[in-house]
Design a protein around this motif. Sequence first.
Motif, PDB file in Angstrom:
ATOM      1  N   SER A 121      44.615  22.635  15.823  1.00  0.00           N
ATOM      2  CA  SER A 121      43.306  23.257  15.602  1.00  0.00           C
ATOM      3  C   SER A 121      43.376  24.531  14.764  1.00  0.00           C
ATOM      4  O   SER A 121      42.509  24.761  13.914  1.00  0.00           O
ATOM      5  N   TYR A 125      43.726  21.977  11.151  1.00  0.00           N
ATOM      6  CA  TYR A 125      42.322  21.892  10.781  1.00  0.00           C
ATOM      7  C   TYR A 125      41.956  22.929   9.721  1.00  0.00           C
ATOM      8  O   TYR A 125      41.143  22.652   8.826  1.00  0.00           O
ATOM      9  N   THR A 222      30.679  28.892  18.240  1.00  0.00           N
ATOM     10  CA  THR A 222      31.892  28.473  18.939  1.00  0.00           C
ATOM     11  C   THR A 222      31.601  28.126  20.389  1.00  0.00           C
ATOM     12  O   THR A 222      32.145  27.151  20.933  1.00  0.00           O
ATOM     13  N   LEU A 225      30.376  24.610  20.949  1.00  0.00           N
ATOM     14  CA  LEU A 225      31.323  23.498  20.849  1.00  0.00           C
ATOM     15  C   LEU A 225      31.724  22.938  22.211  1.00  0.00           C
ATOM     16  O   LEU A 225      31.724  21.715  22.402  1.00  0.00           O
ATOM     17  N   SER A 329      31.888  17.512  14.463  1.00  0.00           N
ATOM     18  CA  SER A 329      32.561  17.913  13.222  1.00  0.00           C
ATOM     19  C   SER A 329      31.700  18.854  12.395  1.00  0.00           C
ATOM     20  O   SER A 329      32.209  19.796  11.768  1.00  0.00           O
ATOM     21  N   TYR A 332      31.638  22.270  14.165  1.00  0.00           N
ATOM     22  CA  TYR A 332      32.930  22.932  13.980  1.00  0.00           C
ATOM     23  C   TYR A 332      33.020  23.547  12.582  1.00  0.00           C
ATOM     24  O   TYR A 332      33.498  24.679  12.417  1.00  0.00           O
ATOM     25  N   VAL A 350      38.521  30.275  17.212  1.00  0.00           N
ATOM     26  CA  VAL A 350      37.787  29.124  17.754  1.00  0.00           C
ATOM     27  C   VAL A 350      38.605  28.464  18.854  1.00  0.00           C
ATOM     28  O   VAL A 350      38.103  28.183  19.953  1.00  0.00           O
TER      29      VAL A 350
END
Length: 409
Positions: A121, A125, A222, A225, A329, A332, A350
């Motif tokens: 992550s 990512y 955040t 999420l 997605s 994010y 995050v």
Amino acid sequence: MSSVAKSSLNRLTMLFPLALVLFEFSVYIGNDLIQPAMLAITKEFGVSSSWAPSSMSFYLLGGACVAWLLGPLSDRIGRKKVMLAGVAFFVLTCLAILFTANIEQFLLLRFLQGTGLTVISAVGYAAIQETFEERDAIKVMALMANISLLAPLLGPILGAFLIDHVSWHWGFIGIALLAFCSWFGLNSKMPNTPPAAAKMPIKAMFGEFKQVYANRRFVGLTLSLPMLSLPLMLWIALSPVILVEELGLSSMEYGMAQFPVLGGLILGNVLLVRIVDKMALGRSVLIGLPIMLAGTVIILLGTLLSSLFVPALIVGMTLISFGEGISFSVTYRFALMSSEVGKGTVAAAVSMLLTLVFFLVIELVRIAYEHVGLWAYSLSCFVLIALWFSFPRRLLKTIMQERRAQGVF
């Protein structure tokens, strides 16, 4: 901060995400294969089955505790070096867990294995978001999610096989081998981009985190999420206890129950790839959340009508996972791009906030489940999705209005 040239999406540039998703798959199946085996593991170590969800929560906590270092470090020395070191560490911890003698040692190694989540992550990512253009990055994330979803689809089946025919130890051996293979793919295909930030003292790194967390938009996005993803996380953590121990399903029946639920998530991700170029970015989230809320209501109704609980649970979770597939997605991406700080640091921020919330909520729901049973699970799912219709929905609409005013589709 260095500028990174964006790549278009084609067969050649997809080799890096494919190598990354092999590691992501090994990290995720490190949870989804082991979670069904936790009833046998707790029995082997002579402890209560109530310890079973702790395997997942300690896994998540391990990721949260190192994100503060790995993200900024990848900004300063390069993402590839941190990625390769992280994969190697994950392999070693998977092999070390074979020698644990009690539940405390087991959970410690699960904690250390959780660093793999942060490597994905906070480093992987971030590299994806930097490598590809905005909508291509969202497509890549959705496609990666579909491949990595083989983990929760295959994990319960393989976990049931391990329980019935061999030993849980072989699961970790297989996971270590998969991660070891991904190391070679990443070493060959991951872009060797220059550091995104100059080397700074530790104090300056914490200053960057302070800047990120002072950004109210970042914090709001955040925190939205886990509202999207925790119902499915709770399903993965508690479904072995709910379906096998409480409702008496066999290990194989438990594994088969995962297919419609995770199939909904796959379908949602496939649909997102198809529609992301055809509507305003964020619109899919506004479509997905009412579907998720409907799923939580069905689960609540199933809890009231106990004879219908299993089909209501599966139908409700399928709707929830579908809604997550077309929403996560995009949300994010908005969270990651809400701060101008180096993307490794932002992705780490995050990851820390996300996994800490995961850990706290999973442990709280686990404790509540011991006292009030199925209602703890049902109400938790409903409250999480209902909360999204407060500040996260207003924030998303504000972002969409700003993009429209700027002429960004």
